[in-house]
Write an enzyme that holds these catalytic residues in place. Sequence first.
Site, PDB file in Angstrom:
ATOM      1  N   ARG A  29      18.642  38.085  60.979  1.00 20.23           N
ATOM      2  CA  ARG A  29      18.402  38.729  61.011  1.00 20.23           C
ATOM      3  C   ARG A  29      18.779  38.570  63.294  1.00 20.23           C
ATOM      4  NH1 ARG A  29      16.147  37.766  55.954  1.00 20.23           N
ATOM      5  NH2 ARG A  29      14.257  38.292  55.892  1.00 20.23           N
ATOM      6  N   SER A 170      10.332  39.435  47.310  1.00 24.62           N
ATOM      7  CA  SER A 170      11.062  39.946  47.471  1.00 24.62           C
ATOM      8  C   SER A 170      11.255  39.937  49.200  1.00 24.62           C
ATOM      9  CB  SER A 170      11.620  40.519  47.334  1.00 24.62           C
ATOM     10  OG  SER A 170      13.589  41.503  47.718  1.00 24.62           O
ATOM     11  N   ASP A 319      17.165  31.191  45.557  1.00 23.12           N
ATOM     12  CA  ASP A 319      18.185  30.688  45.488  1.00 23.12           C
ATOM     13  C   ASP A 319      19.266  29.090  45.374  1.00 23.12           C
ATOM     14  OD1 ASP A 319      19.247  33.134  46.744  1.00 23.12           O
ATOM     15  OD2 ASP A 319      18.404  32.498  49.169  1.00 23.12           O
TER      16      ASP A 319
HETATM   17  C1  S3P Z   1      17.319  36.992  51.566  1.00 26.48           C
HETATM   18  C2  S3P Z   1      15.760  36.954  50.216  1.00 26.48           C
HETATM   19  C3  S3P Z   1      16.224  36.512  49.145  1.00 26.48           C
HETATM   20  C4  S3P Z   1      17.588  35.577  49.041  1.00 26.48           C
HETATM   21  C5  S3P Z   1      18.909  35.987  49.746  1.00 26.48           C
HETATM   22  C6  S3P Z   1      18.461  36.554  51.348  1.00 26.48           C
HETATM   23  C7  S3P Z   1      16.418  37.234  53.520  1.00 26.48           C
HETATM   24  O1  S3P Z   1      16.440  37.609  48.239  1.00 26.48           O
HETATM   25  O2  S3P Z   1      17.503  35.730  47.920  1.00 26.48           O
HETATM   26  O3  S3P Z   1      19.304  34.772  49.373  1.00 26.48           O
HETATM   27  O4  S3P Z   1      16.823  36.615  54.241  1.00 26.48           O
HETATM   28  O5  S3P Z   1      15.429  37.722  52.792  1.00 26.48           O
HETATM   29  P1  S3P Z   1      15.227  38.391  47.464  1.00 26.48           P
HETATM   30  O6  S3P Z   1      14.725  38.630  48.403  1.00 26.48           O
HETATM   31  O7  S3P Z   1      15.904  39.251  46.725  1.00 26.48           O
HETATM   32  O8  S3P Z   1      14.523  37.535  46.350  1.00 26.48           O
END
Ligand code: S3P
Length: 439
Positions: A29, A170, A319
Amino acid sequence: MSETRFVLSPGGALTGRIRVPGDKSISHRSIMFGSLASGVTEVTGFLEGEDCLATLNAFRAMGVRIEGPDDGRVTIHGVGLHGLAAPVGPLDMGNSGTSMRLMSGILAGQAFDSVLVGDASLSKRPMKRVTAPLALMGAEIVATPAGTAPLHIRGGRRLHGIDYALPMASAQVKSCLLLAGLYAEGTTRVTEPAPTRDHTERMLEGFGYPLRREGARTFAVEGGHALTATRIDVPADISSSAFFMVGASIAPGSDLIIEHVGINPTRTGVIDILRLMGADITLLDERVVGGEPVADLRVRAAPLQGIRIPEELVPLAIDEFPVLFVAAACAEGETVLTGAEELRAKESDRIQVMADGLVPLGIDARPTADGIVIRGGRLGGDVDIATHHDHRIAMSFAMAALRAGGEIRIHDAGFVATSFPGFVELARGAGLAIRAESA
Ligand code: S3P
């Protein structure tokens, strides 16, 4: 390309002080927001892993001048929300779902066409979760018939805001839509079914973009405002720390300090779950650095018990389950995970792939549709583990060696470089008997 294999001798303990690399989510980000801001953004603690470098290279390919990374320092000369240039050729997101899902939101709002591609693992992962709501906003994105990458994104579309209830918890989908919302007419409002990591919301605010929080789970942005450059100090990644938290918990004699770890409450499910299992984890010197809470973690070995994992903790530890399954394998009694079908859509099917490695190690691990049941026991050895191109599978089984009865060989382990460059050296320094071979 030669394959990297990890070979682990059994036993050992983790001691001393370590600092793991920067947070992957925040690093991605920082590049995205820094590029789209006006002014110069300075980043320190940036994760120089392949995933975040894929994001960085994509913005370079769209004309953003980015200096570094140099020892975690990156300087981004932002071009403003409308300053990106059309890339020549497809943008390669490598193994990184975060890059592909968040970038698709940004690119849907551009004046130019673009194509997002990924490696074999990423090309199998579901993208409809972002392309469907983006289409509701007026975007035009063509995926494969299976709803996977490559994604062909048409530029020059007028996006408009939508009210969208996320069908799954998510942060990637939430972030994708909020980023597209910066380019949309009117209000884009996203409601999540359960709290997920909030780095996008924090960073929008850090870059001076108005974000409305409507209750705990709804976030709204309006197009037409601007991002203003800032400084970002990326804390160490709690997801990378998790391997060491589990390793130090399961290996008798361990006493380890993990420095400067991001403890954003939307990420600390792993600490809560390990503590419920009986782990001895102390937070030292809690502080706030650049808008994110940070602490040093002290972890001492402790006997673990199996638990039923509270479902509300699942998105907050999403994760960390591969390594939590290793903790469960070393715990007394049964650990039951439910409500975690999302694990099947990660870099690999993490429920099946972990069971496929734990069973030959002598552990009773039974996958279910949305989770797993693991009965702790004595770990064997002399096994070969297939990682299925998944960095976290490799690092989780590396930690299992601390309690194994024989050698563990982990194949295709080079993918750890996506999130954790230097893992082997750092882990060896802390006491893991690991060596990397090219096969
Ligand atoms: C993330 C969100 C998660 C995570 C990924 C990083 C992010 O995925 O598993 O490693 O940086 O927004 P999901 O949003 O698909 O759960």
